[in-house]
Design an enzyme around this catalytic site. Structure first.
Site, PDB file in Angstrom:
ATOM      1  N   LYS A   1     103.804  17.012  72.459  1.00 57.76           N
ATOM      2  CA  LYS A   1     104.720  16.315  73.368  1.00 57.76           C
ATOM      3  C   LYS A   1     104.174  14.940  73.699  1.00 57.76           C
ATOM      4  O   LYS A   1     104.901  13.944  73.654  1.00 57.76           O
ATOM      5  CB  LYS A   1     104.873  17.116  74.669  1.00 57.76           C
ATOM      6  CG  LYS A   1     105.937  18.203  74.582  1.00 57.76           C
ATOM      7  CD  LYS A   1     106.103  18.838  75.955  1.00 57.76           C
ATOM      8  CE  LYS A   1     106.941  20.089  75.884  1.00 57.76           C
ATOM      9  NZ  LYS A   1     106.687  20.987  77.019  1.00 57.76           N
TER      10      LYS A   1
ATOM     11  N   LYS B   1      80.175  19.907  76.433  1.00 57.09           N
ATOM     12  CA  LYS B   1      79.988  21.303  76.038  1.00 57.09           C
ATOM     13  C   LYS B   1      79.749  21.375  74.525  1.00 57.09           C
ATOM     14  O   LYS B   1      80.483  20.751  73.761  1.00 57.09           O
ATOM     15  CB  LYS B   1      81.258  22.089  76.395  1.00 57.09           C
ATOM     16  CG  LYS B   1      81.292  23.494  75.823  1.00 57.09           C
ATOM     17  CD  LYS B   1      82.657  24.144  76.029  1.00 57.09           C
ATOM     18  CE  LYS B   1      82.733  25.539  75.457  1.00 57.09           C
ATOM     19  NZ  LYS B   1      83.398  25.741  74.222  1.00 57.09           N
TER      20      LYS B   1
ATOM     21  N   LYS C   1      82.216  23.400  68.298  1.00 56.02           N
ATOM     22  CA  LYS C   1      82.494  22.884  66.949  1.00 56.02           C
ATOM     23  C   LYS C   1      83.632  21.874  66.974  1.00 56.02           C
ATOM     24  O   LYS C   1      83.700  21.003  66.119  1.00 56.02           O
ATOM     25  CB  LYS C   1      82.750  24.018  65.952  1.00 56.02           C
ATOM     26  CG  LYS C   1      83.857  24.958  66.316  1.00 56.02           C
ATOM     27  CD  LYS C   1      83.961  26.073  65.279  1.00 56.02           C
ATOM     28  CE  LYS C   1      84.857  27.188  65.761  1.00 56.02           C
ATOM     29  NZ  LYS C   1      84.206  28.143  66.659  1.00 56.02           N
TER      30      LYS C   1
HETATM   31  P1  ADP Z   1      83.617  26.588  69.905  1.00 54.96           P
HETATM   32  O1  ADP Z   1      83.791  25.948  71.273  1.00 54.96           O
HETATM   33  O2  ADP Z   1      82.437  26.028  69.190  1.00 54.96           O
HETATM   34  O3  ADP Z   1      84.896  26.539  69.080  1.00 54.96           O
HETATM   35  P2  ADP Z   1      84.316  29.351  70.243  1.00 54.96           P
HETATM   36  O4  ADP Z   1      85.495  28.936  71.088  1.00 54.96           O
HETATM   37  O5  ADP Z   1      84.566  29.907  68.873  1.00 54.96           O
HETATM   38  O6  ADP Z   1      83.297  28.103  70.147  1.00 54.96           O
HETATM   39  O7  ADP Z   1      83.446  30.350  71.104  1.00 54.96           O
HETATM   40  C1  ADP Z   1      82.936  31.588  70.693  1.00 54.96           C
HETATM   41  C2  ADP Z   1      82.178  32.162  71.881  1.00 54.96           C
HETATM   42  O8  ADP Z   1      81.037  31.349  72.233  1.00 54.96           O
HETATM   43  C3  ADP Z   1      83.020  32.258  73.160  1.00 54.96           C
HETATM   44  O9  ADP Z   1      82.706  33.477  73.825  1.00 54.96           O
HETATM   45  C4  ADP Z   1      82.577  31.065  73.976  1.00 54.96           C
HETATM   46  O10 ADP Z   1      82.714  31.258  75.369  1.00 54.96           O
HETATM   47  C5  ADP Z   1      81.100  30.922  73.603  1.00 54.96           C
HETATM   48  N1  ADP Z   1      80.672  29.512  73.663  1.00 54.96           N
HETATM   49  C6  ADP Z   1      81.134  28.502  72.893  1.00 54.96           C
HETATM   50  N2  ADP Z   1      80.524  27.333  73.194  1.00 54.96           N
HETATM   51  C7  ADP Z   1      79.657  27.604  74.198  1.00 54.96           C
HETATM   52  C8  ADP Z   1      78.718  26.803  74.947  1.00 54.96           C
HETATM   53  N3  ADP Z   1      78.552  25.501  74.709  1.00 54.96           N
HETATM   54  N4  ADP Z   1      77.992  27.416  75.918  1.00 54.96           N
HETATM   55  C9  ADP Z   1      78.137  28.729  76.163  1.00 54.96           C
HETATM   56  N5  ADP Z   1      78.996  29.535  75.494  1.00 54.96           N
HETATM   57  C10 ADP Z   1      79.752  28.993  74.517  1.00 54.96           C
END
Ligand code: ADP
Ligand code: TRP
Length: 331
Positions: free
Chosen positions: A119, A201, A204
């Site tokens: 959007k 944070k 990826k």
């Molecule tokens: P990304 O943010 O790299 O795409 P995902 O969303 O695939 O990671 O997250 C997979 C798991 O890892 C989730 O349970 C998420 O809460 C945890 N996680 C991802 N990044 C972090 C971070 N920087 N610190 C703590 N936990 C994280």
């Protein structure tokens, strides 16, 4: 009675240090709690919503399996399987889809985020959305409900999905009587959101990660890339405002953490902190890295382990699916 605890990770990228600290480490701890029966899986069909290159997809899936095992998951104690090896989940996915309102899916945050972005860029609202992505929460619901899961350990971003699973379970139960267990999520409140190389944070999506099992030299290089301020070595520094310290805390002993805190206050150069960080991280990751590399070089071993897990999972899921089909009037 034992409670079932279940979680999945989708193979959409290399596992990084943030994933380990926020998701894998706490899940491995929970698997040790005697009153929990744990089921951990590779959510590969969830990954297919995003990864459309066969070779990459296969490698990423093996990567998740090898990561869990290298970090100590014991397949004798945890039901450990690949989602795609359990076809009953996909049959349940369809059944549950017939109890999921479209409006509920419209509100799911991953879909909503794309719509909002489209959007704001004045594109068609559904640009770039495949039906796998739209139906994502229903498949996740099938993952959870199939194993009568009581507790789902997840990151904060997944709370909504577990709530959706409860909603769908309730609407099915209301129609056919008590069938599905209503799951609860479990968030690790005390685990930090680990920052990445640029201070945001680690994710990826931001390209700012330290992959968990990079080789030593690369690990050193990445640590050297972590952003710091320009305070001189002798200046007193606030450990709690430092990305380096936040990561250090996760890998060092409590005594080392205390010592590092003192050094921050009395003055330490960023180069020295980075050297110490490399030392504790590498010490911690050395052995799992070796195990990971061994497993990645022997995917047939991974297949074997996952096959056994899938058999256990299927012995549970095929039985339950039969009951469900009877309830809806198919068998
Ligand atoms: P990304 O943010 O790299 O795409 P995902 O969303 O695939 O990671 O997250 C997979 C798991 O890892 C989730 O349970 C998420 O809460 C945890 N996680 C991802 N990044 C972090 C971070 N920087 N610190 C703590 N936990 C994280
Ligand atoms: N959606 C989860 C994530 O992105 C992965 C996942 C799929 C999952 N199915 C699940 C997590 C079932 C817990 C339970 O991280």
């Amino acid at each position: 009675m034992e409670k079932t605890i279940l979680t999945g990770i989708k193979p959409t990228g290399q596992i990084h240090v943030g994933n380990y600290v926020g998701a894998i480490k706490p899940a491995l701890e929970l698997a040790k709690v005697p009153e929990y029966e744990a089921a951990y899986f590779i959510a590969d069909y969830h990954g297919l919503t995003k990864i459309h290159d066969a070779k990459e997809f296969r490698q990423l899936s093996y990567g998740i399996a090898a990561t869990w095992l290298a970090l100590g998951l014991d397949p004798e104690k945890v039901i450990f399987y690949r989602q795609s090896d359990v076809p009953e989940i996909f049959e349940l996915n369809w059944i549950l889809g017939c109890f999921s309102s479209k409006g509920l899916m419209n509100r799911a945050h991953a879909y909503k985020a794309i719509v909002d972005q489209n959007k704001s860029q004045e594109r068609d609202v559904d640009y770039g959305v495949n039906m796998g992505l739209f139906n994502y929460p229903i498949l996740m619901t099938a993952d959870i409900l199939m194993f009568k899961t009581d507790v789902v350990p997840v990151g904060k971003d997944q709370i909504q999905h577990v709530e959706i699973a409860r909603d769908i379970a309730e609407s099915f139960n209301k129609n056919y009587g008590e069938t599905f267990v209503l799951p609860e999520y479990k968030i690790q409140e005390d685990t930090a959101v680990l920052p990445g190389l640029d201070g945001r944070k680690m994710s990826k999506s931001y390209n700012n990660t330290i992959p968990l099992f990079v080789e030593e030299k690369k690990l050193q290089k990445l640590i050297n890339k972590i952003k710091t301020d320009s305070l001189p070595p002798e200046a007193s520094k606030d450990p709690d405002a430092s990305v380096l310290f936040m990561i250090y805390k996760e890998f060092a002993t409590p005594l080392e953490v205390e010592k590092m805190k003192e050094q921050f206050v009395s003055g330490i150069g960023w180069g020295d902190v980075k050297r110490e960080l490399f030392h504790v991280m590498n010490r911690y990751l050395e052995q799992p890295r070796e195990k990971y590399n061994e497993l990645m070089a022997a995917p047939e071993k991974l297949d074997e382990i996952l096959k056994v897990g899938a058999e256990t999972a299927r012995s549970i899921s095929s039985q339950f699916l039969k009951e469900i089909k009877q309830k809806i009037g198919i068998q």
